[in-house]
Structure formats: structure tokens, C-alpha cells
Design an enzyme around this catalytic site. Structure first.
Site: not given
Length: 328
Positions: A200, A218
């Protein structure tokens, strides 16, 4: 002759009753017992009517009516239909959020990398309020690699989990200094090799500091793509792989911004503002949140609700107000 006539006349029609009521199956009368012929008719009259309703009941159970179900079951959405709907959602979100952008303040790849690590388990606003002092004290990887842990911990304390984050920041800064000449690398494999950096964080840096397309999975992104039935996966890497197969690579970075913007402003975790959602007509989960338009509008956040955004220094085309610089 009279006795025979009386015997024949004493037989009356049987009382209709459930088959399991033995007493009801017996004929009533005031004279002699029924003859064998009348008894045969009686048995036939009792058992025959009960068979047909049982057959109809079985048939009705196998084939439910509209009244018993409410409405016919919807036809499952095909994969192709889902892909078309997903791409249409992306196009409509692009019209709603033409200014979508990363909501962390940064001036170079190193600042974005540090800010993204700090953003775990806190808001971008809190990070943006904290990083000006951090970057003033530790402007380069070399400076942060040489930081006194306790001093760095104190500087980033408002973001939470400050001891673990300080350890990661010193570790990744040391790796940048020793392995990459003090520069943030522009390759996914190199970025995820740094302490405290996962896919991420790496995709945030690649997409926004280097222009390399990447999906930022996320909590907001994962929640919305599952609500929209783009995927059923829970693992972020599996989510990333399935969403990447739906959209062309050139859309990945901006798709991430649009979905995250929508999740923060309208499609909230606990109480989505369904009644104020511009893509409600495309959402299979419509109704999970507030559907009344007036009540839903009160749930809108940031610029959609007339409030400041998360950045202290937002882009020039951002329609909302800058966030307050003070850490509350």
C-alpha cells in the site's frame, strides 16, 4: 319392507373432517348400523377429498408465489455486467471528484514516504499537522537515519504508535542511505524491501511521486469495492489483484484517489450517506446507510459538507478550505 327402507334411510352423508380424526369419519344416525355398501361410500367420501389438497400443497411449496416471497429473486449479475458497472462508477466518480489527489502534504518522494508510514492508524489531517516540524528537523534520509530514537518518537507522537513508527522511519532511512544512495527508489520491489513499507505504501509513493500506476488498497478502498461487489476478497493483495484485472493500468492511481475520496466524504463505514450519494443508482448496497436526502446531507464530510479538507496546502483546484495547522 319398512324395516329395509328404514335401514337404508338411516344412512346419512359423512361429516367432512381432517383424516386424522377417526371419530369424524364415522357416520351419524338414529337407527341401525350402515350397510357394507354405504360403509364403502363413507370411506370413499372421507379419504378421497384429502388426497387432492395434499397434492396441491406439495405443488405450491415447490413453486412459491409472488405473494409468499415478496418479489422474484434478482438474476445474478454476470462478470461482464459487473465490469461495465465498475467502470461506469469510476467515470462518474471522476466527474464528482475531478480534483481527487493524495491527501498527504509532501514536497518530494522522501517526504511522501515518511508521511505515508505515519498515516497508519490515524488521519491524514493529523499527519499533515505533525510533519512540518518533523521535516524541518529531519529533511533527508541521512538526517533521519541519525536521529535519536526518543527525539523522533516525541516529534511524531501525535500520530500514534510512535515507537513502532520511529523504528520503521529510522530503519528505512538507514536503508535509503546505505543501499540507495540517499534516494527513494522508483521500483515496487525495492520499496517493499524497506523496513515498515508494504504494498500500500509503495503504491502511494510510486503513483504520486514517480507517476507509476498503482492501486492503494487502504481501509476505505477495500470497504467500498466490497460494497460495490467488485470483489469479495478481504486480503489487500488479493483485492489489489482482482481490481487491477477490472481496470486498465492507466486508471489505477486516480481510481484509488476517487474511491478513497468517496469513502471519506460520503460512503462512510458506519453510516453511509446513501441519500446524498451521486452513484446510488449503481450501488448494489444502497440502503445500508441513511436514505433520506436531508438527513444524508448532514452526514457529508470535508468539502462535500462545507468543511475544511485534510491538507494544509491543498492543490490550487481543490474546492475546499485548507485544514487547520494546529494539532488538536
Amino acid at each position: 319392507m319398512k324395516r329395509k327402507k328404514a335401514a337404508k334411510g338411516s344412512t346419512v352423508k359423512p361429516v367432512k373432517a381432517p383424516a386424522d380424526n377417526a371419530a369424524a369419519a364415522e357416520p351419524t344416525g338414529t337407527s341401525a348400523e350402515p350397510t357394507a355398501k354405504s360403509a364403502k361410500r363413507t370411506a370413499k367420501s372421507v379419504t378421497k377429498p384429502t388426497a387432492k389438497p395434499a397434492k396441491r400443497t406439495a405443488k405450491s411449496a415447490a413453486k412459491p408465489t409472488t405473494e409468499s416471497v415478496g418479489k422474484p429473486a434478482a438474476k445474478p449479475e454476470s462478470h461482464l455486467a459487473m465490469v461495465r458497472r465498475a467502470r461506469r462508477i469510476n467515470r462518474e466518480l471522476a466527474e464528482v471528484y475531478p480534483y481527487a489527489h493524495p491527501e498527504l502534504d509532501f514536497r518530494n518522494p522522501f517526504e511522501l514516504l515518511v508521511a505515508t508510514v505515519l498515516s497508519a492508524q490515524t488521519t491524514d489531517l493529523r499527519v499533515n499537522q505533525t510533519t512540518p516540524a518533523v521535516f524541518a528537523k529531519y529533511p533527508t534520509p541521512e538526517d533521519m537515519a541519525a536521529a535519536v530514537p526518543e527525539e523522533l518518537e516525541e516529534a511524531i507522537r501525535p500520530t500514534g504508535f510512535f515507537r513502532a513508527k520511529a523504528k520503521s522511519l529510522i530503519g528505512l532511512s538507514t536503508a535509503l542511505r546505505d543501499r540507495f544512495g540517499g534516494e527513494v527508489p522508483g521500483r515496487l520491489d525495492d520499496l517493499v524491501s524497506l523496513p515498515g513499507v508494504g504494498r500500500k505504501t509503495a503504491n502511494v509513493v510510486l503513483g504520486n511521486a514517480f507517476g507509476v500506476p498503482g492501486l492503494t488498497v487502504d481501509t476505505h478502498f477495500g470497504r467500498l469495492v466490497r460494497r460495490w461487489k467488485w470483489t469479495e476478497q478481504e486480503d489487500p493483495e488479493k483485492v489489489e489483484a482482482e481490481i487491477a484485472a477490472i481496470f486498465p493500468k492507466s486508471e489505477w492511481t486516480m481510481l484509488s484517489h476517487r474511491v478513497i475520496f468517496h469513502g471519506r466524504r460520503i460512503c462512510h463505514s458506519r453510516k453511509p450517506a446513501c441519500g446524498a450519494c451521486p452513484i446510488a443508482h449503481l450501488c448494489p448496497s444502497y440502503g445500508e446507510g441513511e436514505t433520506d436526502p436531508e438527513k444524508a446531507r448532514k452526514l457529508l464530510k470535508y468539502e462535500m459538507g462545507g468543511y475544511p479538507g485534510q491538507r494544509l496546502s491543498p492543490p490550487a483546484d481543490y474546492p475546499g478550505k485548507p485544514a487547520p495547522a494546529r494539532v488538536e
